[in-house]
Design an enzyme around this catalytic site. Structure first.
Site, PDB file in Angstrom:
ATOM      1  N   ALA A  76       0.706  -1.144  -0.002  1.00 13.07           N
ATOM      2  CA  ALA A  76      -0.047  -0.096   0.096  1.00 13.07           C
ATOM      3  C   ALA A  76       0.900   1.141  -0.060  1.00 13.07           C
ATOM      4  O   ALA A  76       1.891   1.548   0.918  1.00 13.07           O
ATOM      5  CB  ALA A  76      -0.877  -0.043   1.285  1.00 13.07           C
ATOM      6  N   HIS A  77       0.662   2.058  -0.846  1.00 14.18           N
ATOM      7  CA  HIS A  77       1.238   3.550  -1.110  1.00 14.18           C
ATOM      8  C   HIS A  77       0.501   4.372  -1.965  1.00 14.18           C
ATOM      9  O   HIS A  77      -0.440   4.077  -2.476  1.00 14.18           O
ATOM     10  CB  HIS A  77       2.737   3.168  -1.618  1.00 14.18           C
ATOM     11  N   ALA A  78       1.165   5.646  -1.993  1.00 12.94           N
ATOM     12  CA  ALA A  78       0.393   6.696  -2.757  1.00 12.94           C
ATOM     13  C   ALA A  78       1.722   7.600  -3.111  1.00 12.94           C
ATOM     14  O   ALA A  78       2.910   7.286  -3.018  1.00 12.94           O
ATOM     15  CB  ALA A  78      -0.435   7.359  -2.170  1.00 12.94           C
TER      16      ALA A  78
END
Length: 298
Positions: free
Chosen positions: A67-69
């Protein structure tokens, strides 16, 4: 560059967390980033929006979501979190669901965490180490597995071990199992073609792009796996691998011989003038090996 254990403190590890769905799973990973001072709550919302806009491409291997942005003001410093779920949840990925391990990343830029991502990709690509991480009884045990020097040497040697590669290939796709002799013969053919100067060879420096939605997370996983395969082939001097995002990839596509990415990102890219090949398991050397052999016809 920051080491894996430096970016993933024990306080950012939670095991056997109960969640209802993928959004709560990302919230759990994001909450640990907030608690350890790596990001604000806004970044958790950005990670969720990333999946809503780009699909579940961040499920990079069976049972594992990264999970990342994009780097943003919501990132206070580069850091990671680790959440093992009590019960796996569906992210909507065609082949890698359900997910039981969610690793969160808050990155200030696309460079500071490269070494840590490479280390994590190698850990998860090794079945024995992946099992040890999955079964860790607590944060201290998890950290010991992440940092173990003996395991580090073993992981460096294993990609060059023909037997291990063949066994992993058999488990991924039994119909394509090769004997050690067949594998060695194929590798010799790849090396010969690289030196031949024929079209499709790797005598000139070629560029391969690994692409994700943001260019700071899953594309680095795939880049590391691809570089491991190229190193085993002896092609590392002839092929440059660049991890990038979807927007940049469209502009750089004309310089590449092929793009490797997820199914979701491939749909987003559309027609870019060069082959776009889908990789289901970003940690699988045998899968990437097969794609390279098809790309270079070796």
């Amino acid at each position: 560059m920051a080491a894996l254990n430096d970016l993933l403190p024990q306080a950012a590890v939670r095991l056997d967390v109960r969640v209802a769905d993928w959004r709560e799973a990302i919230c759990a990973a994001g909450g640990l980033l907030v608690e350890t001072g790596a990001a604000t709550d806004t970044y958790t919302a950005e990670m969720i929006r990333n999946v809503e806009e780009n699909g579940p491409y961040l499920v990079v291997a069976p049972g594992f979501a990264f999970a990342h942005a994009r780097p943003s003001p919501a990132v206070l410093r580069t850091g990671m979190s680790w959440v093992r779920l009590e019960q796996p949840v569906e992210f909507g990925h065609e082949s890698n669901d359900p997910v039981q391990l969610v690793v969160g990343l808050a990155a200030e830029d696309s460079g500071a965490h490269t070494a840590a991502m490479a280390a994590l990709a190698q850990l998860l690509a090794d079945p024995a180490t992946a099992r040890a991480l999955q079964d860790a009884a607590g944060p201290e045990v998890l950290h010991a597995v992440l940092a173990g020097p003996e395991g580090e040497r073993e992981r460096e040697d294993r990609p060059r071990d023909e037997e291990a590669v063949r066994e992993r290939a058999a488990s991924d796709e039994p119909a394509s199992e090769q004997t050690a002799t067949e594998q060695a013969t194929a590798d010799e053919g790849a090396t010969d073609q690289a030196a031949s100067g024929q079209p499709g060879s790797a005598r000139a420096v070629h560029t391969i792009l690994t692409v994700c939605g943001n260019g700071v997370g899953t594309s680095l996983f795939l880049k590391n796996t691809l570089e491991q395969v190229l190193d085993r082939w002896g092609w590392s001097r002839h092929v440059t691998v660049e991890a990038t995002d979807t927007i940049s990839a469209k502009g750089k596509a004309s310089e590449a011989v092929v793009i490797l990415t997820s199914r979701e990102i491939a749909r987003t890219l559309g027609e870019v003038g060069v082959p776009v090949r889908v990789v289901e398991d970003f940690t699988s050397g045998p899968e990437v090996d097969r794609i390279l052999r098809d790309t270079y016809d070796v």
